[in-house]
Write a protein that holds these residues in place. Structure first.
Motif, PDB file in Angstrom:
ATOM      1  N   UNK A  84       0.816  -1.206   0.000  1.00 32.36           N
ATOM      2  CA  UNK A  84       0.000   0.000   0.000  1.00 32.36           C
ATOM      3  C   UNK A  84       0.852   1.261   0.000  1.00 32.36           C
ATOM      4  N   UNK A  85       1.953   1.219   0.740  1.00 33.22           N
ATOM      5  CA  UNK A  85       2.876   2.357   0.790  1.00 33.22           C
ATOM      6  C   UNK A  85       3.500   2.603  -0.583  1.00 33.22           C
ATOM      7  N   UNK A  86       3.942   1.533  -1.236  1.00 37.52           N
ATOM      8  CA  UNK A  86       4.525   1.673  -2.573  1.00 37.52           C
ATOM      9  C   UNK A  86       3.493   2.221  -3.556  1.00 37.52           C
TER      10      UNK A  86
ATOM     11  N   UNK B 158      -6.643  -5.853  -2.701  1.00 42.52           N
ATOM     12  CA  UNK B 158      -7.218  -4.659  -3.319  1.00 42.52           C
ATOM     13  C   UNK B 158      -6.200  -3.529  -3.173  1.00 42.52           C
ATOM     14  N   UNK B 159      -5.504  -3.210  -4.264  1.00 40.79           N
ATOM     15  CA  UNK B 159      -4.414  -2.234  -4.190  1.00 40.79           C
ATOM     16  C   UNK B 159      -4.923  -0.849  -3.796  1.00 40.79           C
ATOM     17  N   UNK B 160      -6.070  -0.448  -4.331  1.00 46.45           N
ATOM     18  CA  UNK B 160      -6.610   0.870  -3.995  1.00 46.45           C
ATOM     19  C   UNK B 160      -6.912   0.970  -2.504  1.00 46.45           C
ATOM     20  N   UNK B 161      -7.456  -0.071  -1.948  1.00 45.52           N
ATOM     21  CA  UNK B 161      -7.763  -0.069  -0.513  1.00 45.52           C
ATOM     22  C   UNK B 161      -6.489   0.021   0.315  1.00 45.52           C
ATOM     23  N   UNK B 162      -5.449  -0.690  -0.094  1.00 42.27           N
ATOM     24  CA  UNK B 162      -4.183  -0.647   0.634  1.00 42.27           C
ATOM     25  C   UNK B 162      -3.538   0.739   0.521  1.00 42.27           C
ATOM     26  N   UNK B 163      -3.582   1.320  -0.672  1.00 39.00           N
ATOM     27  CA  UNK B 163      -2.982   2.647  -0.882  1.00 39.00           C
ATOM     28  C   UNK B 163      -3.725   3.711  -0.096  1.00 39.00           C
ATOM     29  N   UNK B 164      -5.024   3.519   0.073  1.00 37.51           N
ATOM     30  CA  UNK B 164      -5.846   4.517   0.752  1.00 37.51           C
ATOM     31  C   UNK B 164      -5.428   4.728   2.206  1.00 37.51           C
ATOM     32  N   UNK B 165      -4.747   3.742   2.793  1.00 35.54           N
ATOM     33  CA  UNK B 165      -4.274   3.883   4.173  1.00 35.54           C
ATOM     34  C   UNK B 165      -3.285   5.038   4.313  1.00 35.54           C
ATOM     35  N   UNK B 166      -2.677   5.457   3.198  1.00 35.75           N
ATOM     36  CA  UNK B 166      -1.661   6.514   3.225  1.00 35.75           C
ATOM     37  C   UNK B 166      -2.163   7.814   2.592  1.00 35.75           C
TER      38      UNK B 166
END
Length: 209
Positions: free
Chosen positions: A17-19, A70-78
């Motif tokens: 998610x960070x990447x 779910x990449x969007x969900x993981x990215x949303x954490x940041x």
């Protein structure tokens, strides 16, 4: 026969998610820089860099889907991690904008590289996280700062201001998301390495860290 992929750990998913968010942030920043570029060549170069960032994001999306993430969900954490910094460091002209991205993307790419090593992820792109922006600034700005001491001094002050914000954010990110570094000692080591590399980058464009 369809390949079966191992489900990543929570720590690996958090790093992914960070990447992903880093790639999106870089794409947005580079596209904005391209829009403000003083020449058509610079505009094209920055749009090409932005495209590389989105290609990275797309590749990570394929990797994630194969593993049920779910990449969007993981990215949303940041989401929003750079918002406060952007509000406090608004460039007034092109080279301030370019140096801001050089500092920000340089520190972010070093942080991503160290986290990637920690998690053994995406080693094949580990040297490309800054998308070529660093080399572009070094090619185009370093000759100017070498000849113009006033420009170098002004941009050094600006770069220090931006770096203080971004290095602080990098350290905070490692401690608010402890899975990125896995333990406190590693987080400290990563922070020190990212700071060291930032100093080296400043020297390459004749600015004082």
């Amino acid at each position: 026969m369809q390949r079966v992929y191992e489900t990543p750990s929570h720590a690996t998913s958090e790093a992914l998610g960070f990447f992903a968010y880093g790639a999106l942030a870089a794409m947005t920043r580079l596209a904005k820089d391209g829009d403000q570029a003083p020449t058509i060549d610079a505009h094209i170069a920055h749009m090409e860099m932005a495209d590389r960032a989105f290609q990275f994001f797309t590749q990570m999306g394929v990797w994630a889907r194969h593993r049920g993430l779910d990449l969007a969900e993981l990215a949303d954490e940041y989401s929003g991690m750079f918002d406060d910094i952007d509000m406090r460091t608004r460039p007034s002209q092109w080279w301030e904008r370019s140096v801001k991205t050089y500092v920000t993307l340089g520190i972010l790419s070093d942080l991503m590289r160290e986290v990637a090593v920690c998690h053994k992820l995406f080693d094949e792109v580990s040297e490309s996280w800054d998308l070529g922006q660093g080399a572009w600034v070094e090619e185009h700005l370093a000759p100017l700062t070498a000849q113009d001491g006033q420009l170098a001094a002004r941009l050094s002050l600006w770069a220090r201001r931006v770096a203080g914000e971004v290095l602080g954010l990098a350290r905070a990110t490692l401690f608010t998301h402890p899975n990125l570094a896995k333990d406190g000692d590693t987080a400290d080591a990563i922070s020190a390495e990212v700071t060291r590399r930032h100093g080296e980058r400043m020297e390459r464009i004749n600015l004082k860290p």
